[in-house]
Every structure is written in C-alpha cells, then in structure tokens.
Scaffold this motif. Sequence first.
Motif, short mmCIF file in Angstrom:
data_model
loop_
_atom_site.label_atom_id
_atom_site.label_comp_id
_atom_site.label_asym_id
_atom_site.label_seq_id
_atom_site.Cartn_x
_atom_site.Cartn_y
_atom_site.Cartn_z
N THR A 434 -23.13 39.00 -69.43
CA THR A 434 -24.15 39.12 -68.38
C THR A 434 -24.76 40.51 -68.28
N SER A 435 -24.04 41.54 -68.70
CA SER A 435 -24.61 42.89 -68.57
C SER A 435 -25.75 43.10 -69.56
N ALA A 437 -28.34 41.51 -69.64
CA ALA A 437 -29.62 41.26 -68.97
C ALA A 437 -30.16 42.54 -68.35
N SER A 438 -29.39 43.63 -68.42
CA SER A 438 -29.87 44.88 -67.82
C SER A 438 -30.99 45.45 -68.68
N TRP A 484 -30.83 57.32 -75.15
CA TRP A 484 -29.40 57.42 -75.45
C TRP A 484 -28.69 56.09 -75.28
N LYS A 485 -29.21 55.26 -74.34
CA LYS A 485 -28.56 53.95 -74.15
C LYS A 485 -28.77 53.10 -75.39
N ALA A 487 -29.27 54.22 -78.31
CA ALA A 487 -28.47 54.81 -79.39
C ALA A 487 -27.04 54.26 -79.34
N ALA A 488 -26.50 54.13 -78.14
CA ALA A 488 -25.14 53.60 -78.00
C ALA A 488 -25.08 52.15 -78.48
N ALA A 491 -25.13 52.08 -82.25
CA ALA A 491 -23.82 52.44 -82.79
C ALA A 491 -22.89 51.24 -82.74
N MET B 127 -24.00 60.86 -71.33
CA MET B 127 -24.33 60.42 -72.68
C MET B 127 -23.51 61.15 -73.73
N GLY B 160 -20.48 46.65 -66.51
CA GLY B 160 -21.83 46.35 -66.03
C GLY B 160 -22.63 47.57 -65.64
N SER B 162 -24.85 50.14 -66.42
CA SER B 162 -25.62 50.41 -67.62
C SER B 162 -25.85 51.90 -67.84
N ASN B 165 -21.58 54.35 -70.81
CA ASN B 165 -20.88 53.55 -71.80
C ASN B 165 -19.63 54.32 -72.21
N PHE B 168 -18.61 54.56 -75.98
CA PHE B 168 -19.49 55.41 -76.78
C PHE B 168 -19.26 56.87 -76.45
N GLN B 199 -20.42 40.54 -61.80
CA GLN B 199 -21.49 39.85 -62.51
C GLN B 199 -22.72 40.74 -62.71
N GLY B 200 -23.26 40.71 -63.89
CA GLY B 200 -24.60 41.25 -64.09
C GLY B 200 -24.71 42.76 -64.06
N PRO B 201 -25.91 43.26 -64.29
CA PRO B 201 -26.11 44.70 -64.41
C PRO B 201 -25.90 45.41 -63.07
N LEU B 202 -25.28 46.58 -63.15
CA LEU B 202 -24.96 47.36 -61.96
C LEU B 202 -25.66 48.71 -62.05
N LEU B 268 -27.36 62.13 -65.73
CA LEU B 268 -28.71 62.43 -66.19
C LEU B 268 -29.61 62.29 -64.95
#
Lengths: 538, 423
Positions: A434-435, A437-438, A484-485, A487-488, A491, B127, B160, B162, B165, B168, B199-202, B268
Amino acid sequence: MDEIYDVAVIGGGVNGTGIARDCALRGLTTILIEKKDLAAGASGASSGMIHGGLRYMINDLGTTKRSCLDSGYIQSICPHLLFRIPFVMLIPKRKKIYMELAETYLEAYDWFAPLKRGKPHIRLSADDVRRIEPGIAENIHGGVMFDEWGIDGPRLCVLNALSARDHGAAILTHTAVTGIIVDRSRHEVRGVTISNAESGGEEEIRARVVVNAGGPWLPHVARMAGLNVKIRPGKGIHLVLDRRISSVGFLSGAIDGRSIFIIPHENTSLVGTTDDDYYGDPDALSATEDEVEYLLEGMGRVFPSLAQARIVTTTIGIRPTLYQWGKYEDDLYREHRIYDHGVEDGLSGLITIAGGKLASYRLMSEETTDLVCKKLGLERPCRTHSEPLPGSEEPVDSRALAASYGIHPYAAARLVYRHGCRAVSILRLCKENTSWASFVCPCEPVTEAEVRWCIRNEWARTLDDLRRRTKLGAGPCQGMACAWKAAAILADELGLSPGETMRDMGSFLELGRAERAPILRGGQMAQEELLRSIYPPR
Amino acid sequence: MTSVTSDILIVGGGLSGASAALKAGEKGKDVLLVRRAYGATALGSGCLDVAGDILGVPGKPWEDSPDIRKNVSEIAGRLPGHPYAVVGEDAWSRVKTAGEWILGHLKVSGYEMAGSWESISNFPTVMGSIKSAAFASLTSSPCDLSRMKGARVLMVGISGLSDFNANFASKYLSERLARSPWAWGSCTGIDIVLRGHAQGPLLSQAAAAAMDNPETAGDVIGEVARRAKGKGLTHVFFPPVMGISRGADNMVRMSGEVGVPCAEFLPLSPSVPGMRFQSALDALLLKTGVRIIQGSAEGFSHNGRKITGVSIALPTGGEICEAKAYVLAGGRFIAGGLRSQGRAAMEPLFGLPVTSSDGPMRAGVHVDASMSPCDRDGAQIFENLFCAGSIIGGYDPVGDMCGGGTALLTAVIAAEEASRVSQ
C-alpha cells in the motif's frame, strides 16, 4: 551472441524505436542499441507536437500533406497520448491586411484538417482573442485560430520500443555501438560491435542489415563504416514554465522575423523554439542566456505577462537536418532522406535515415523498413499505422480507476495519459504494497508504483531515465522532493549499492543545475535557494 | 489606513528578525515586528551553523577543518564582502556572545540546543547525506558522527513513511563512512508500525502529530526499546518525526528506555524540526511583549535620509508603522526579501542596491560595519535603517555553511545600532 539478427537498429530515438517496431511487427529478428536512453537525444527535446507542418505549406507542400496524413494514423494507434492544442495566429494592428492573408492561408490548411481530425479555422476579433486569453497585448487586431496535436515525445519512443519488444525485438539501452563490422572484400556490413558494460570488453552483434538512426550522432556512426554522411545540426531550445499560463497556443514573431510560440503542453507551458547551426559536441548541450532572452523578448511582445512567469528549466536538442549549404536554418527542408549505402557508396547492408520531424516518424520508419525488407528479399506489409501501441488496446476511464483504487483523480489521469490501459497493471502493484501509492514526486504526481513499473518494464536505470518516462523531477521542484527517494527505489529494484545510486543522483542534480543556469531569474530563484540547501553543491 | 508607532520596526520574523527584536526589547525599546510568511528558518533543519570549512573537499567531511574559530578567519580572509569580514577582527567572539545569549533565552523558554562554539558536529540526514553544524536541538545532538567511530547503530524507520527509507539510509551511510575515520562497527535498519497508520502512505507531519499523543509515543518507544534490547547497540537513529510539541520530551524518554543516545536524523525541507525551531522563536517573542503584526511590508516614506514610516498590507486593510529606526531582516529569495526581476536581483521594500558581484548565490544588500545599507561607494543610504540576516549580500548561507552564525551576529549589531539611533 551467436544469433544473426535480420536487422540491428542504432539509436533509440523516435525513428530508431519506430523502425524497430515496424521490423518486429513484420516478423524480422530485431535488435535496437541505444548508447544512452530512449529519447535522450532530439526526440526528448522536441516541441512535442504531431503537427501538420503549417509553415511548410508554401515551399514544401509534400511535407504538409504527409504530416497531416500521418498525424491521423498516430492518433489512432495511441489516442491516449495525444492532446489537442488550439492555436491562435495573432495579427498586429499595424498589419491588418495580414488577417485576410492569414485567413486565406488557413483556409487552404483546412483542406488537410480531416486527415488529422483537425477543426476548421476560426476568424477572431480582438475582443474574441481577449476573451480567450486576457493576457494578450493591446496592439492586436485579431487572430485566426487553428489546432494541432501535442504528444509526449519520450513516451512515444517508449511505447514503440515496448511494442517492438512485445514482438520479439531485443532492446539494449545504456550500450554504445563501438564499431560497424565491415567485410571489406565483399563490401558489406555484417553487424556492429558494442561495449559490454559488465565485462568491459567488446561484443559482436551480427546482423544482415544495419540501420543508422543515430540522429545528431549519425555522422559519427556512419564514420565507423568509413562513410561520410553530412547533416546540418540545428540546435533548438525550449523554456519550460512552472505551470500552464495559457490553455491556448500563440504564435509570435521574434526579433529576426522567425515564428516562435507558446503552447500548453501536458501540465506546463512551453516557449520555443530556436534554430541555430551547431558545431559543438552533441553530448554537451546547454542553453545560453542569449537564446533565453531571444525567446522571452519575442514572445513577450504579444504575451507581456510572460515576463512575470516562472521558468523552471530548459530543454535542448539538435535537429539532424538534411545537409544544404548556403541557406538560413529556417529555410532548410524538413524532409527526410534514406541513404541506401549499398547503392550510393557500394557498401551493402547499411542504411542511414536523416532529417524529418517527430510528426513524420512513422512514415520514415515505414519507408526504412520497406527498404530493409527489400534487402532481405522479403515482402511484408506494414501494420504500424493500424496496430495500437501498448496501452491503446482498450479504452480506459481514469475517473473510474481513481475511484476504484482510491487515488487522486488528477494522478489517475496523468497515469492513464502516460500508460493508457496499462495504468491498471500499475495500480494493481499498490495492492502488493500500500505504501507504493505514495507520491514520490509531488509536482507531477508520480507514485512509487509507477516508478517501480518503469524500472521493471520500461528500461529505466537512472533518475534521468525516470524523468523522461514520468516527468519525475521535471516540474517546479526540479528534483527537490523526489530525487533521493527515486534513487532509493532504483537501488532497491536494481540491486545497486546506495553509493552508485547517490552518484547517479549527483549527476542528475548537476544536469539540472546546468539546464537551469541560463534561466535563473524571477520566481525560480527561491526554488534554487531551497534546492541548494537540501543538496548542497559540495 | 491606521497608524501605529514604535521605537523600532523589525521586518521579518525568522532567526535574524526575532533575534533583533529580542535584543532591541532588552535595551528597553518599544519594538514592533512585521512578518509575512515562513522563510528559511522554518524551512530549515533547526540547526545552527557558524562556519564550515570553505576549503574542504566535497564528500569527505572528516577531512574538513572542525575548528570553527579558524573557519571564521578563513571565511573573513577569503570573502571580503562576508559579514564576518565586514565587522572586523573579532567576528568569532561576537558570534559566540550573540549565540550564547539567544540559546540561553531559548533554553529558558523550553527549547534546548547542544553543541560547541569551538568545534563542528556532524549529523546524518534522512537521505544519508552528512550535514555539519555548531549546534543542534537536543533531538539530534546526541548522535554526532564525528564521535561515533566503531558505533553499533540501529536505524528505525516507520512503515509507510515516504520521507525516510531506513534500509537505504543505513546502507548508504555505513558504506560512505566505511573507509573513513568515522567508520561504524555495524548498522541495521528496521521498520516499526505506527499505531493507527499501518495502511497507506504516511506524511511526516502526520507521523509527528501522532507522536504528540503520549500513548502512541509510548508504544513506539517501547517497541524500539524491545527491538534494541540485547544487541549491544551504542546509538539509535529515528526519523525527524518525534513529535511536534513533544519532540524533545519523547527523545529524552526514548534514550532513557533504550539506554543509549537516541537522535533524530536531520530532515530535508520542509520539516518538523525546522517548524519546532521557528515555533520556539515565536514563543520567545510573545513572552517578551514584542508586538507582532502578521502582514506584508510593502512601501515606505522618508524625509531625506531618514525613513519616516513603512506601510504594511493586511488582509483587513493596511497600516502605517512610524518608527525611529528600522531593521530589515526579510531574508533572501525564499522569503521574498530579495526578488529577481529578469536577471537582476532587487530589494523590493526600500529599493536598496543589491550586489551580486560574488555570484547569484551571494546576492544581497551591501552593508557597512554597523549593518547599515550603503551604495557602491560605501556611503550610508539611510541613517536609521539596518539589515540583519540573509538579506545582506556577500555570503552564501548554505555554501559557506554559516547561515546561523551570520544571522545572529548581524541581528545583534543591527539591533544595537537601531537602538542607539532611536534615542
């Protein structure tokens, strides 16, 4: 590789991918080799129009007719990728007679309109023009409205390449052709050598026919076979604005009398273009402040508010125009030419395609493929005008998709624009995770799912590749939030080390800085300041 | 238009403007501050940088000079237009004095920063890049890369989220540091789930808002402590979403339960830590009775070389502020203190000449040692106008790694001069 291909195509621009598609559809074993990325050359920097060649009507009628006919074909093979651009040719007050001349000219152009599903022209008074676009300058007598079609050049190349692959073609990107294999005793070309990225050595690709679709690099490729093919490289730039500032395109005259335009294009406005003989390195292009000023001054005469608009970047490309000595850039033919080196130079098995326009790619590809088949002793009919490109097999409703997958309608519309019905497969990826969809890029709402899809299925290997395919980092943020996102994600998908992808990110940001250097002004300065604080140049 | 008077009018509410307002208030002046919108301070990472090594090789921060005092001299020596050079000999000690003063106030007001005026600290960003600063808020300061050789690190991500990461960033940082004097012993990345947000993007703001809830924070901290137990860890990193108002408290709590220093990555832009810093400055201003107007300074009136008033546009109309002295702390391009007209930068409020002889990134108003704007020949333009912060040209806050220090130095001088002139 032991296989001997029927045809090896050098160059992944609109002609290279168009030819690869046509060959593959006709059942030829095909390989396409592109040294950088699909549409990294002229095809990625064009005005993005499948236009009927309005201005060639006077001295190059053939081009106009063929362009209009083919515009109709392209519409039917990828309807989701085209958008109508209404244009107004403005008539200044001090040249009222031009209104009559322009109307007559466009009446003639109307003859070709049915070929390209165009609408008949409309005569506009000054009030009409101002109702359509209040920002037009005062000294306008009126205008004449006509329409053309806009298209995303890189997406067109990718769709052609996908079609070629779906029919068995091998597509190699980020792979340079290092030489053309020539059997001197028999005066024939046997294939090409490529540099193998993994082993670092060279590899031979055997092919019965080699097609040089190198665009601005075609003379360099021809030289590999010891041939001298001349083009007259014409550099052109466009300014990309942060948003659409007008939903109608306008033509204006620049200081040297050349016709320049501002057009709505997808979710931005483009101002273009220039045309200058270019003697430099096609791999090291940059726009100059002179070119930027030229466009702003010329367009500003009829669209004064352009001075307040925010330019976010420039696109730069070189037209591989056919060689002619002694003419101004604008007067050169936009015709194309197919060089059959077997006939012209006594070296069989090699064909070069030069000149032309984005709009005539399918026709050029058909003619080239006809010649390839002839050389192979085959007679196979062309189907590229009627066979839908990938994503156009069935219609798709972006609003319905938005509702059923719970994504923003605008994001769904953009996804469908780029991928047609394959947008459904991309959205299905969100069910896996589900993530995904971000939005990786907020300016152009590109989801993580789409980024992964392009890496998995569309040969995207770098951030610049992703930018070409999805416009990630091409909008107002210029990569600030998304570089950068992405880029991750690269990778993760490609199993690259973070260091490798961060180096790619460094080059991507450096490229952006170079593209923006001549347009550092106005509202863009704040963004530049913000970008530097996040990605300090050191 | 209504009219309001004060001893001093400050234009701009970021670090420079707020500091100038506080200093002038301390000198007994009646201060009015007008501000339009968030600028670089709120969009920043909440750190204070004083002077980086401008001769440093990019990509190898461990080779940079960590000596802040030496870096200040280097900057002053090489950039004659830089405020560090313009003020004369003792730039570093003046920055330190100004800095200790403002940090003291912020601490009393509940916002604490840690670091040093002598030596640079280095922190990782979300990052995986490395940012240097003199001071950072307590939520980031515990984990200084320059003091983490051989560390056993845990990086916590949130499912979630975004904006970060963990996998990474952990790989990238350890790879980068591997061959350096700051190399770590080990690094692992884990993801935890934020209750109610599985659930879903945070988004970062939502995550930070959730962490302001003591139960949610308790869950998260407990989970991190559980996952960290028995692993011999020395440091834990968390995304910069520890809370909007409870960030520092949560960080202290986490360090306590986990038993090792815990810190947020530097964010950032835009970011929660930047907003925390701006909010702390705002709270400080409110406490000291500085009058704040939320509006846009649009024009001014003057009598010869003396500014007599500034007009302020408000949603409800307009206001004229008549003051004896003025401090312009409007920021650079982000905040609109400078605007670019065609290719030339200009200062839109007072029409002050803008220099960009050191390149577009060092564009700004030219000032003398008292922070008063002057023309090309060095002659003062207005007798009661002073500047503070990045509206001043001759330096690049990011490129010269000196934004915070310069802001404080120039703000204090401008406030003192404005106070003197408004006797």
